[in-house]
Design a protein around this motif. Structure first.
Motif, short mmCIF file in Angstrom:
data_model
loop_
_atom_site.label_atom_id
_atom_site.label_comp_id
_atom_site.label_asym_id
_atom_site.label_seq_id
_atom_site.Cartn_x
_atom_site.Cartn_y
_atom_site.Cartn_z
N CYS A 594 -3.18 -10.87 35.70
CA CYS A 594 -3.20 -10.97 37.16
C CYS A 594 -3.98 -9.80 37.75
O CYS A 594 -4.46 -8.91 37.04
CB CYS A 594 -1.77 -10.97 37.71
SG CYS A 594 -0.84 -9.48 37.28
N ASP A 595 -4.10 -9.77 39.08
CA ASP A 595 -4.83 -8.72 39.76
C ASP A 595 -4.19 -7.35 39.55
O ASP A 595 -4.86 -6.33 39.44
CB ASP A 595 -4.89 -9.01 41.27
CG ASP A 595 -5.85 -10.14 41.59
OD1 ASP A 595 -6.58 -10.55 40.68
OD2 ASP A 595 -5.88 -10.61 42.74
N VAL A 596 -2.86 -7.34 39.47
CA VAL A 596 -2.17 -6.06 39.28
C VAL A 596 -2.53 -5.46 37.93
O VAL A 596 -2.82 -4.26 37.81
CB VAL A 596 -0.64 -6.25 39.39
CG1 VAL A 596 0.08 -4.94 39.13
CG2 VAL A 596 -0.28 -6.79 40.76
N ASP A 597 -2.51 -6.32 36.89
CA ASP A 597 -2.89 -5.84 35.56
C ASP A 597 -4.32 -5.31 35.57
O ASP A 597 -4.64 -4.29 34.94
CB ASP A 597 -2.79 -6.98 34.54
CG ASP A 597 -1.37 -7.45 34.36
OD1 ASP A 597 -0.45 -6.73 34.77
OD2 ASP A 597 -1.18 -8.54 33.79
N LEU A 598 -5.18 -6.02 36.28
CA LEU A 598 -6.58 -5.60 36.35
C LEU A 598 -6.71 -4.25 37.06
O LEU A 598 -7.48 -3.37 36.65
CB LEU A 598 -7.40 -6.66 37.07
CG LEU A 598 -8.92 -6.47 37.10
CD1 LEU A 598 -9.49 -6.41 35.68
CD2 LEU A 598 -9.59 -7.59 37.89
N ALA A 599 -5.93 -4.08 38.11
CA ALA A 599 -5.94 -2.79 38.82
C ALA A 599 -5.46 -1.67 37.91
O ALA A 599 -6.03 -0.56 37.91
CB ALA A 599 -5.05 -2.89 40.07
N LEU A 600 -4.44 -1.95 37.11
CA LEU A 600 -3.94 -0.94 36.17
C LEU A 600 -5.00 -0.59 35.14
O LEU A 600 -5.12 0.57 34.71
CB LEU A 600 -2.68 -1.45 35.47
CG LEU A 600 -1.41 -1.55 36.33
CD1 LEU A 600 -0.30 -2.23 35.55
CD2 LEU A 600 -0.98 -0.16 36.78
N ALA A 601 -5.78 -1.61 34.74
CA ALA A 601 -6.84 -1.36 33.76
C ALA A 601 -7.87 -0.39 34.33
O ALA A 601 -8.33 0.54 33.64
CB ALA A 601 -7.50 -2.68 33.38
N PHE A 602 -8.22 -0.58 35.61
CA PHE A 602 -9.18 0.33 36.23
C PHE A 602 -8.56 1.72 36.43
O PHE A 602 -9.26 2.74 36.36
CB PHE A 602 -9.65 -0.22 37.59
CG PHE A 602 -10.76 -1.22 37.47
CD1 PHE A 602 -12.07 -0.80 37.25
CD2 PHE A 602 -10.52 -2.58 37.58
CE1 PHE A 602 -13.11 -1.73 37.15
CE2 PHE A 602 -11.55 -3.51 37.47
CZ PHE A 602 -12.85 -3.08 37.25
N GLU A 603 -7.25 1.76 36.68
CA GLU A 603 -6.58 3.06 36.87
C GLU A 603 -6.67 3.91 35.61
O GLU A 603 -6.72 5.14 35.67
CB GLU A 603 -5.11 2.83 37.22
CG GLU A 603 -4.87 2.31 38.62
CD GLU A 603 -5.11 3.37 39.68
OE1 GLU A 603 -5.17 4.56 39.32
OE2 GLU A 603 -5.25 3.00 40.86
N THR A 604 -6.68 3.27 34.44
CA THR A 604 -6.74 4.03 33.18
C THR A 604 -8.13 4.58 32.91
O THR A 604 -8.30 5.43 32.04
CB THR A 604 -6.32 3.16 31.99
OG1 THR A 604 -7.22 2.05 31.88
CG2 THR A 604 -4.91 2.63 32.18
#
Length: 617
Positions: A594-604
């Motif tokens: 989902c979008d949240v997972d994708l946002a977390l990926a960019f956060e890393t």
């Protein structure tokens, strides 16, 4: 019993209206001219001359027993043929009744049990018989019935008696008519209007239309014990029927009394017994539904799946595969059905709603339930009664039952490789989104314990409903869903902590839009817009699949579904199941759903680029 010869002998002494009344006609005629006009019309009772030209001298038509009360007295029952052959008494005396005679007797009983919505109807049976080394399909000397005896129905019946089809396995080229195709395939064939056939696909088309016959239905008849097809029941009527559900159910119920069977309306299964593995899995699904409903006081849960193509329909001059709903609304659509699949009704007041669901097919591409199937994920609607009929054809039934909030989730059978959607209704008049969160946690646990299934992607649910602002807290492998804005604070207090760190996602509704569906009323719907956390500009994604590598760039924040569609397109993965993963700070592979997972990926990373690994099967 009354033979046609006897009928016309009576006609010479009695008035025409009396003779017609004996065959179920209710019209009255006052003048002699009217009598003569009625008797010589294209739908008059057969004349003596026509009787002499036919081979019906040994055929008697048995008068139907009209019920004195109930709905059946308003319907048409058949005058059924009865062969009078001396050999029958010998067979009975010596207990040597041939198998085909036993079948004929059963079919004759079946025809007497049928009722129809109109009088101008012909029903005839085609029997498969062995002749030497060949198997033939014939209706000659077989039971038939008419709603009323007219020249038109007699003409078509006489024409049918002259036809024999070779239905050996090695003679597929002989499938030039519906009865032969139906017998070979074991699948029904139907059309709302015989004009939909090409002449080569229905050789008797001209005769039928000339005899004022349009609606057509042909059903295979199976022996319930052996599951072998023994023949075909063919039904023709003057009306251009758009829905044969009533007729199909009538035939199926009547056949069942004689240990025979045929496909049912919306029948998910085939006449053959389902395999044992599938029965075990369906029983497990039922257990899951019951457990979740009992745990959360849910009134109803049911299972949907794509209905297989189990009939053939003539439509726009072509023969097309169709589902078993026998309704023109299902033509050219991938339908979903809940018939013969697990369900659990905890609140028995909702039994009428469940029965309505069994009769209804949903369009996979447009329905609320279909959304969860196509996304292989979840979907939640706060009030299904505010959808249009195209999205939820059962809205009127839901209103009458008091149902509103509904949650649907994709379920995949690992061993059987079957896809389902299980649908849960929240307690009556409940619009509290906390139920969905708790329900999902219980459901996930039950599915894990069962081990034979896997749930769809646990992603933010697509919210469908009126213009509502939604704010929720979610994590990877957790759930975000639609809830009334007034319930947001209480919702957040009850979500609870999870094993992963949490991040925020704000889901706002766009300006509400008025949507008008064909044949439905207008409703206002707000559609969600998901925004990833943080400001991601000029984002870059590097994706690998096996040994292939691509780069994706965007000047706007990436959305998961957009990214997924682009990966599918670039890697040519249409029709395959795609999984996208990234490595976190601990060097572990994390699934992006989902979008949240994708946002977390960019956060890393550095918020501008990520590397993802793709798997497809």
């Amino acid at each position: 019993m009354l033979s046609l010869t006897q009928l016309n002998r009576n006609q010479e002494t009695d008035s025409c209206p009396v003779s017609m009344d004996m065959f179920g006609q209710t019209q009255s005629v006052d003048s002699t001219d009217s009598d003569r006009s009625s008797c010589t019309s294209s739908r008059s009772v057969l004349s003596q001359e026509h009787i002499r030209k036919t081979l019906w001298n040994k055929i008697f038509l048995e008068k139907p027993k009209i019920p004195s009360s109930g709905e059946l007295r308003y319907l048409t029952q058949l005058w059924v043929s009865q062969n009078e052959e001396p050999q029958e008494e010998l067979y009975r005396a010596e207990n040597l009744v041939p198998h085909h005679r036993i079948i004929e007797q059963k079919i004759r009983i079946v025809l007497k049990l049928l009722s129809f919505r109109e009088q101008h109807v012909l029903v005839q049976f085609w029997l498969a018989r062995v002749a030497g080394k060949h198997q033939l399909l014939t209706t000659s000397d077989q039971p038939f019935g008419v709603g009323v005896a007219t020249e038109e129905l007699c003409s078509y019946r006489r024409d049918s008696e002259q036809i024999v089809f070779l239905v050996d396995k090695d003679h597929a080229e002989e499938d030039i008519s519906p009865p032969a195709r139906v017998f070979r395939r074991g699948l029904p064939e139907w059309t709302s209007d015989l004009n939909n056939y090409k002449p080569k696909d229905f050789p008797q088309q001209d005769t039928a239309i000339r005899c004022n016959l349009h609606g057509y239905l042909s059903l295979p008849v199976f022996d319930s014990t052996t599951s072998l097809c023994i023949g075909v029941i063919e039904l023709l009527m003057s009306s251009k029927i758009t829905d044969f559900a009533f007729e199909v159910q009538q035939v199926h119920k009547a056949l069942k009394t004689q240990s025979l069977t045929s496909p049912q309306v919306s029948d998910f299964t085939t006449p053959n017994a389902p395999n044992e593995q599938r029965l075990i899995e369906l029983d497990i699904v039922h257990g899951i539904l019951k457990s979740v409903c009992d745990s959360h006081n849910l009134p109803l849960a049911q299972t949907w799946a794509v209905s297989p193509s189990t009939s053939i329909v003539a439509h726009e001059k072509a023969l097309q595969a169709s589902c078993s709903n026998f309704n023109t609304k299902c033509i050219n659509k991938d339908c979903m059905s809940t018939t013969s699949l697990p369900f659990y009704v905890r609140d028995l007041r909702l039994w009428p709603f469940r029965e309505a669901c069994k009769r209804q097919h949903l369009d996979k591409s447009r329905s609320f339930v279909g959304r969860a199937l196509l996304a292989r994920g979840t979907s939640y609607c706060q009030d299904v009664t505010e959808l249009c009929e195209e999205e939820y054809p059962l809205i009127h039934n839901a209103r009458m039952s008091g149902l509103t909030s509904c949650f649907a989730v994709f379920l995949h059978s690992i061993a059987g490789d079957d896809d389902y959607v299980i649908e849960f209704f929240l307690p009556l008049d409940s619009k509290d989104g906390r139920h969905v969160w708790n329900l999902m946690r219980t459901l996930k646990h039950k599915v894990e314990v069962a081990s034979r299934f896997e749930l769809g992607q646990i992603s933010p649910i697509e919210f469908i409903g009126p213009n509502i602002k939604i704010s929720s807290t979610t994590t990877a492998n957790s759930l975000a869903f639609g809830a009334d804005s007034l319930d947001t604070e209480s919702l957040l207090e009850n979500v609870g902590e999870t094993d992963n760190e949490r991040d925020d996602v704000i889901i706002d509704a766009e300006k509400s839009k008025t949507i008008i569906g064909a044949g439905s009323h207008c409703v206002k719907r707000g559609r969600k817009r998901k925004t990833c956390s943080g400001s991601i500009q000029r984002a870059k994604v590097e994706a690998t699949l096996d040994r292939s590598f691509i780069k994706l760039r965007s000047l706007t924040p990436f959305e998961f579904l957009v990214l997924k569609e682009e990966v599918v397109r670039r890697f040519n993965l249409e029709g395959k199941r795609l999984r996208i993963k990234y490595k976190d700070e601990d060097n572990d592979w994390i699934l992006i759903t989902c979008d949240v997972d994708l946002a977390l990926a960019f956060e890393t990373s550095d918020r501008k680029s990520i590397s993802i690994h793709c798997e497809a099967d």
